[in-house]
Design an enzyme around this catalytic site. Sequence first.
Site, short mmCIF file in Angstrom:
data_model
loop_
_atom_site.label_atom_id
_atom_site.label_comp_id
_atom_site.label_asym_id
_atom_site.label_seq_id
_atom_site.Cartn_x
_atom_site.Cartn_y
_atom_site.Cartn_z
CG ASN A 24 41.30 53.35 48.22
OD1 ASN A 24 41.52 53.27 47.01
ND2 ASN A 24 41.95 52.62 49.10
CG HIS A 27 38.98 49.58 43.06
ND1 HIS A 27 39.94 48.62 42.76
CD2 HIS A 27 38.59 49.32 44.32
CE1 HIS A 27 40.09 47.82 43.80
NE2 HIS A 27 39.28 48.23 44.76
CG HIS A 60 47.28 49.53 49.00
ND1 HIS A 60 46.59 48.44 49.46
CD2 HIS A 60 48.58 49.26 49.22
CE1 HIS A 60 47.44 47.56 49.96
NE2 HIS A 60 48.66 48.03 49.80
NE ARG A 62 46.63 45.45 46.88
CZ ARG A 62 46.65 44.42 47.73
NH1 ARG A 62 47.64 43.56 47.71
NH2 ARG A 62 45.68 44.25 48.59
NE ARG A 66 46.70 43.20 43.35
CZ ARG A 66 46.24 42.39 44.33
NH1 ARG A 66 44.99 42.48 44.73
NH2 ARG A 66 47.02 41.50 44.87
CD GLU A 87 44.86 51.60 52.23
OE1 GLU A 87 44.99 50.53 51.64
OE2 GLU A 87 43.75 52.08 52.49
CB THR A 118 43.76 45.16 52.86
OG1 THR A 118 44.30 46.07 51.91
CG2 THR A 118 44.71 45.00 54.03
CD GLU A 168 41.76 52.43 57.48
OE1 GLU A 168 42.73 53.10 57.07
OE2 GLU A 168 40.95 51.85 56.73
CG HIS A 208 38.47 46.48 54.22
ND1 HIS A 208 37.74 45.47 53.65
CD2 HIS A 208 39.65 46.50 53.57
CE1 HIS A 208 38.45 44.90 52.70
NE2 HIS A 208 39.62 45.51 52.62
N1 PXP Z 1 41.17 50.88 54.47
C1 PXP Z 1 42.16 50.01 54.14
C2 PXP Z 1 43.31 49.86 55.06
C3 PXP Z 1 42.11 49.29 52.92
O1 PXP Z 1 43.10 48.45 52.61
C4 PXP Z 1 41.01 49.49 52.06
C5 PXP Z 1 40.95 48.77 50.76
O2 PXP Z 1 41.94 49.24 49.93
C6 PXP Z 1 40.03 50.41 52.45
C7 PXP Z 1 40.12 51.08 53.67
C8 PXP Z 1 38.85 50.70 51.59
O3 PXP Z 1 38.07 49.55 51.54
P1 PXP Z 1 36.84 49.50 50.53
O4 PXP Z 1 37.43 49.55 49.15
O5 PXP Z 1 36.19 48.21 50.85
O6 PXP Z 1 36.00 50.71 50.80
#
Ligand code: PXP
Length: 254
Positions: A24, A27, A60, A62, A66, A87, A118, A168, A208
Amino acid sequence: MRHAEITRFRQPDTAYVPMRLAVNIDHIATLRNARGEHEPDPVEAALIAEKCGAAGIVCHLREDRRHIKDLDLARLREAVTSKLDLEMAMTAEMQQIALKTRPELITLVPEKREELTTEGGFDIARHFDTLVEFLKPLKAGGIESSIFIEPEKSAIELAAKASADMVELHTGAYALKADERERTLELERIRRAATYARSLGLKVVAGHGLNYRNIAPFAAIREIEEVSIGHAIIARAAFTGLEAAVREMLAIIA
Ligand code: PXP
């Protein structure tokens, strides 16, 4: 190759395929947005992650934009050749964007404006009828759907009933347990949920709060074909570079 069709379940036991990693890159955009300029570029991050062996790129979009913005998504769609997982919240706007952008996969998440990330899984029971209708055009458009849920039997059954392709499993509770015994119990709950979801024909991803210290036990859960990790990898990349951070995560998983 777009969206590698290899899953561990289509292989005979002798040809074990390791769990895949989806990275992901939200960030990277958070950091870029801190200065309102162009660097670091989430697309460049996606290409580095793919080069190092990531099987998919997750972003994601949003409602408040953001981190990832519409232009990022369009550019990611052009650049990503593994699998793009968008996402998103279950809104008409996001459905339109998904149909236009055509990621290989969308992951439905609950979205609250005030949350930092999330929080909690999607409440399928509450939105079941809307969900069924929401998924239809996506399926017709050849886009697979995943639903981010708590590792609970009822949620898994509803996901299957709604014709989702994948679930997921939310690993946030596991990641937050400081007590080892409690963490083991939570892992066991996730393992049971993964087995049950597979038995209903769903593909299973987990994500997550997973990081370099807590990911290892997931590699032994064969029913989980992929993990989705963002924060830990991007945070480590600040010190080691993204290439090293992705490779190190892949090494642990393998
Ligand atoms: N899966 C989902 C559905 C999420 O919303 C997120 C956070 O954006 C992640 C995985 C990744 O989580 P983390 O950033 O804590 O690795």
